[in-house]
Design a protein around this motif. Sequence first.
Motif, mmCIF file in Angstrom:
data_model
loop_
_atom_site.group_PDB
_atom_site.id
_atom_site.type_symbol
_atom_site.label_atom_id
_atom_site.label_comp_id
_atom_site.label_asym_id
_atom_site.label_seq_id
_atom_site.Cartn_x
_atom_site.Cartn_y
_atom_site.Cartn_z
ATOM 1 N N ARG A 4 0.829 -1.206 0.000
ATOM 2 C CA ARG A 4 0.000 0.000 0.000
ATOM 3 C C ARG A 4 0.864 1.257 0.000
ATOM 4 O O ARG A 4 1.863 1.339 0.693
ATOM 5 C CB ARG A 4 -0.941 -0.004 1.219
ATOM 6 C CG ARG A 4 -1.922 1.155 1.229
ATOM 7 C CD ARG A 4 -3.068 0.907 2.183
ATOM 8 N NE ARG A 4 -3.899 -0.228 1.789
ATOM 9 C CZ ARG A 4 -4.850 -0.171 0.849
ATOM 10 N NH1 ARG A 4 -5.075 0.957 0.214
ATOM 11 N NH2 ARG A 4 -5.552 -1.246 0.550
ATOM 12 N N ARG A 27 -5.652 -0.924 -6.817
ATOM 13 C CA ARG A 27 -6.594 -1.365 -5.782
ATOM 14 C C ARG A 27 -5.956 -1.380 -4.403
ATOM 15 O O ARG A 27 -6.655 -1.337 -3.390
ATOM 16 C CB ARG A 27 -7.131 -2.759 -6.125
ATOM 17 C CG ARG A 27 -8.020 -2.789 -7.360
ATOM 18 C CD ARG A 27 -8.676 -4.148 -7.556
ATOM 19 N NE ARG A 27 -9.334 -4.197 -8.846
ATOM 20 C CZ ARG A 27 -8.816 -4.761 -9.936
ATOM 21 N NH1 ARG A 27 -7.629 -5.354 -9.878
ATOM 22 N NH2 ARG A 27 -9.476 -4.750 -11.083
ATOM 23 N N LYS A 28 -4.637 -1.447 -4.358
ATOM 24 C CA LYS A 28 -3.913 -1.412 -3.085
ATOM 25 C C LYS A 28 -3.586 0.019 -2.653
ATOM 26 O O LYS A 28 -2.870 0.222 -1.676
ATOM 27 C CB LYS A 28 -2.616 -2.220 -3.198
ATOM 28 C CG LYS A 28 -2.815 -3.698 -3.523
ATOM 29 C CD LYS A 28 -3.465 -4.437 -2.373
ATOM 30 C CE LYS A 28 -3.574 -5.936 -2.676
ATOM 31 N NZ LYS A 28 -4.229 -6.670 -1.561
ATOM 32 N N CYS A 30 -1.882 2.254 -4.457
ATOM 33 C CA CYS A 30 -0.552 2.662 -4.914
ATOM 34 C C CYS A 30 -0.644 3.800 -5.932
ATOM 35 O O CYS A 30 -1.679 4.016 -6.566
ATOM 36 C CB CYS A 30 0.158 1.478 -5.568
ATOM 37 S SG CYS A 30 0.449 0.092 -4.446
ATOM 38 N N VAL A 224 2.165 -8.765 -7.211
ATOM 39 C CA VAL A 224 1.901 -8.052 -5.948
ATOM 40 C C VAL A 224 2.501 -8.814 -4.771
ATOM 41 O O VAL A 224 3.110 -8.221 -3.875
ATOM 42 C CB VAL A 224 0.390 -7.829 -5.759
ATOM 43 C CG1 VAL A 224 0.097 -7.269 -4.360
ATOM 44 C CG2 VAL A 224 -0.150 -6.875 -6.827
ATOM 45 N N ARG A 228 5.668 -8.009 -1.504
ATOM 46 C CA ARG A 228 5.642 -8.321 -0.067
ATOM 47 C C ARG A 228 6.758 -9.291 0.299
ATOM 48 O O ARG A 228 7.452 -9.131 1.298
ATOM 49 C CB ARG A 228 4.293 -8.947 0.307
ATOM 50 C CG ARG A 228 3.085 -8.051 0.150
ATOM 51 C CD ARG A 228 1.907 -8.664 0.874
ATOM 52 N NE ARG A 228 0.659 -7.996 0.554
ATOM 53 C CZ ARG A 228 -0.217 -8.441 -0.343
ATOM 54 N NH1 ARG A 228 0.025 -9.568 -0.998
ATOM 55 N NH2 ARG A 228 -1.333 -7.778 -0.581
#
Length: 325
Positions: A4, A27-28, A30, A224, A228
């Motif tokens: 995010r 959608r995150k 960004c 995505v 992480r």
Amino acid sequence: MRVRDSVVVITGASSGIGRVTALAFARKGCAVVLAARREKALRAVARECERHRGARALAVPTDVTDGRAVDDLARRATERFGRVDVWVDAAAVTVFAPFQEVPLDDFRRVLDVNVMGYVHGARAALRVMREQGRGTLVNVSSIVGVVTQPYTHAYGMSKHAVRALGSSLRQELPLDGAEDVHVCTVLPATIDTPLFEHAANYTGRKAVAMPPVHSPERVARTVVRLVRTPRREVVVGPMGRSMVLQSRITSGTVEGMMAHQAHRTHLSREEPAPPSHGNLHAPAPGAGAAHGGWGGRRRTAVRRLATATLLAGAAAGLAHRAGAR
């Protein structure tokens, strides 16, 4: 690294995997910097990204074969958002033809986009990330970077080169003290994108998606996740993972299986196609699309069954010939 609020640059963002990946990051929440040759398509993607709460989008028309243009892309990203956390190289083109019949200008263009485009992207991204001391570069290769196929020689060569580039960079960065700069390579199997429609083609047969076909959203989710939890290489698609694994054990058998599958299912037996440069030298018209129309649960299930049957038959045939020798 937290996803995010990341600043993400994506090449090939006007269609296919690049477009869907841009939406996944939007959608995150960004900030996404969108690069491709088609300005109209980029504007459409930017508007779609900005509909998601917290997302910001910057469209930068860019030909990745132009190193200066890619440097300018990185400059505009940092001027607008202050940094680059993630860079995704997803631009790609291809040509279908028997080897002797590929126009050399088309062969070179595939390598220029798919190899030098990634080189330009990596140089621009890593220059920023080394200064920051952190970041993630994601290069989209393909399972044909492990298991090649006939009729797409330049594409297969380029995807092998993308894997080699990633491996070399992963070796070099820690030696330079850049332990927090990560390089990940994604190897999708066949994905439902407009790549086949846009491909140059000199086979006389329409290029179609070779089954089984997976959604570009599946690749985007993988990208995505890599932000992480970075990984060296990730294969997308169970059939692709199976073929890559099997190729390490029985490379000759898998090579033969892929040859049979590509010949029978990658080029239509019913639909002819006139010779075409596709989108190699000029972008396709229109606002772009995420999907190529090869998906759907029923169609995918049928294609998977057909592929499993074909591969089993090819393997049996190859084993029989090997035994006969």
